[in-house]
Design a protein around this motif. Sequence first.
Motif, PDB file in Angstrom:
ATOM      1  N   LYS A 136      27.519  31.167  40.699  1.00  0.00           N
ATOM      2  CA  LYS A 136      28.674  31.970  41.114  1.00  0.00           C
ATOM      3  C   LYS A 136      29.687  32.041  39.975  1.00  0.00           C
ATOM      4  O   LYS A 136      30.210  33.121  39.650  1.00  0.00           O
ATOM      5  CB  LYS A 136      29.294  31.344  42.362  1.00  0.00           C
ATOM      6  CG  LYS A 136      30.475  32.086  42.950  1.00  0.00           C
ATOM      7  CD  LYS A 136      30.952  31.353  44.205  1.00  0.00           C
ATOM      8  CE  LYS A 136      32.186  31.978  44.784  1.00  0.00           C
ATOM      9  NZ  LYS A 136      32.673  31.229  45.983  1.00  0.00           N
ATOM     10  N   ASP A 137      29.964  30.911  39.339  1.00  0.00           N
ATOM     11  CA  ASP A 137      30.890  30.880  38.211  1.00  0.00           C
ATOM     12  C   ASP A 137      30.323  31.645  37.020  1.00  0.00           C
ATOM     13  O   ASP A 137      31.061  32.309  36.285  1.00  0.00           O
ATOM     14  CB  ASP A 137      31.192  29.432  37.810  1.00  0.00           C
ATOM     15  CG  ASP A 137      31.983  28.684  38.867  1.00  0.00           C
ATOM     16  OD1 ASP A 137      32.624  29.349  39.706  1.00  0.00           O
ATOM     17  OD2 ASP A 137      31.948  27.439  38.861  1.00  0.00           O
ATOM     18  N   GLY A 140      30.820  35.188  37.548  1.00  0.00           N
ATOM     19  CA  GLY A 140      32.241  35.473  37.428  1.00  0.00           C
ATOM     20  C   GLY A 140      32.693  35.647  35.986  1.00  0.00           C
ATOM     21  O   GLY A 140      33.659  36.357  35.712  1.00  0.00           O
ATOM     22  N   GLN A 146      33.658  43.790  39.643  1.00  0.00           N
ATOM     23  CA  GLN A 146      33.779  42.782  40.699  1.00  0.00           C
ATOM     24  C   GLN A 146      32.749  42.994  41.802  1.00  0.00           C
ATOM     25  O   GLN A 146      32.122  42.043  42.280  1.00  0.00           O
ATOM     26  CB  GLN A 146      35.194  42.818  41.286  1.00  0.00           C
ATOM     27  CG  GLN A 146      35.438  41.834  42.421  1.00  0.00           C
ATOM     28  CD  GLN A 146      35.389  40.383  41.981  1.00  0.00           C
ATOM     29  OE1 GLN A 146      35.460  40.082  40.795  1.00  0.00           O
ATOM     30  NE2 GLN A 146      35.259  39.471  42.937  1.00  0.00           N
ATOM     31  N   LYS A 149      29.256  41.886  40.740  1.00  0.00           N
ATOM     32  CA  LYS A 149      29.119  40.427  40.845  1.00  0.00           C
ATOM     33  C   LYS A 149      28.879  40.019  42.294  1.00  0.00           C
ATOM     34  O   LYS A 149      28.015  39.184  42.580  1.00  0.00           O
ATOM     35  CB  LYS A 149      30.385  39.746  40.318  1.00  0.00           C
ATOM     36  CG  LYS A 149      30.676  40.000  38.858  1.00  0.00           C
ATOM     37  CD  LYS A 149      32.029  39.390  38.459  1.00  0.00           C
ATOM     38  CE  LYS A 149      32.383  39.731  37.019  1.00  0.00           C
ATOM     39  NZ  LYS A 149      33.710  39.181  36.624  1.00  0.00           N
ATOM     40  N   SER A 150      29.656  40.618  43.190  1.00  0.00           N
ATOM     41  CA  SER A 150      29.506  40.322  44.619  1.00  0.00           C
ATOM     42  C   SER A 150      28.116  40.704  45.109  1.00  0.00           C
ATOM     43  O   SER A 150      27.484  39.964  45.870  1.00  0.00           O
ATOM     44  CB  SER A 150      30.574  41.078  45.417  1.00  0.00           C
ATOM     45  OG  SER A 150      30.392  40.903  46.802  1.00  0.00           O
ATOM     46  N   ILE A 180      31.266  35.779  46.803  1.00  0.00           N
ATOM     47  CA  ILE A 180      32.151  36.403  45.827  1.00  0.00           C
ATOM     48  C   ILE A 180      32.828  37.558  46.540  1.00  0.00           C
ATOM     49  O   ILE A 180      32.158  38.432  47.104  1.00  0.00           O
ATOM     50  CB  ILE A 180      31.371  36.910  44.599  1.00  0.00           C
ATOM     51  CG1 ILE A 180      30.796  35.731  43.811  1.00  0.00           C
ATOM     52  CG2 ILE A 180      32.273  37.756  43.702  1.00  0.00           C
ATOM     53  CD1 ILE A 180      30.008  36.138  42.573  1.00  0.00           C
TER      54      ILE A 180
END
Length: 363
Positions: A136-137, A140, A146, A149-150, A180
Amino acid sequence: MNANEPVKLRKRKTRTGLYSLYLDTYANGKRTYEYLRLYLVPERTREDKRKNKETLQLAEAIRAKRVIEYHEGRYGFDKGEQGKVLLFDYFEAQARERTGKTRTSWINCIQYLAQYETRKSITFAKISPEWIEGFKDYLGAQKLAQNTKSLYFAKLRACINQAYKDGIITDNPLKRVGSIKHEESKREYLTIEEVQRLAETDCDSEVVKRAFLFSCLTGLRKSDIMQLQWGDIHKEGDYTRITFRQRKTGGQEYLDITHEARELMGEEQGAEELVFAPFPAVSTISAVIKAWTARAGIRKHITFHSARHTFATMMLTLGTDLYTVSKLLGHKDIKTTEIYAKIVDKGKQEAVARIPSILGKEE
């Protein structure tokens, strides 16, 4: 298919009339079922037959892979070995079950997973909440939008949740990991006046113009409009009703349309004939709409899907309740429809209108 094979491809009729494909596996004295999320549709047209053929080929490819995995002692057929299932093998198998843009997003996610975790031999037993938080990081920190990423993180979540359902892992590590956050994107739409201007403006494609305006009046997606046949159109008293299955969700829908929407469909043809045809290549539709809207003096980034947004906002503006709009759009969750309520908020408009003048001028 050999009758002695441990994995057999079967189908089961659903309540919606589709046939759900699944694998029937008998191994180590136990029988298990794996539903493939693949469906056969009633073969009413040549296109239906083509789609069913492709679906069966995909299902057979998955079955063949499961047979190989069985003979190699992999993929969780042995209850004692389930934690040793390889993440990447399982993830890739899940990706192959998807189609179109969804499959592409799964494949893209695999690429980022391979950058984050270079050990292709990693098993589900090694997937911890900390490992997931690490990915997840990692996402990110990437130069991605965004929502992209989600989207990619959601594919990993879907894979792990499916592994939990399949019994490959007995404890779901996602219980302690959040998603996310998805960034709400702008939904471009047209006002009623702008739609009227488009109706009066020449378009380079007559069928795109009719289909777009039809979407503004019905809320139908482009994919559903492109496959709409005259056999789906029925007269119900004073109304014209469309009976169709949503291409995106597979849900059976019944939609009454206005007289103007029926007029845009043109003269009735044979039952298996497409209502809106011939459609130009998908790659050129956006360019056609861009030129058309510019010609009408509309300075918005309008795509074909904007017509669906236009229908939703128009219905709410005219006072239609949220539940009814949700049903008209074919949404399974009213939360999806609530996004449009933010766009059309009469309460806010009325509140702003009550602000007194501060410049000493009468309106």
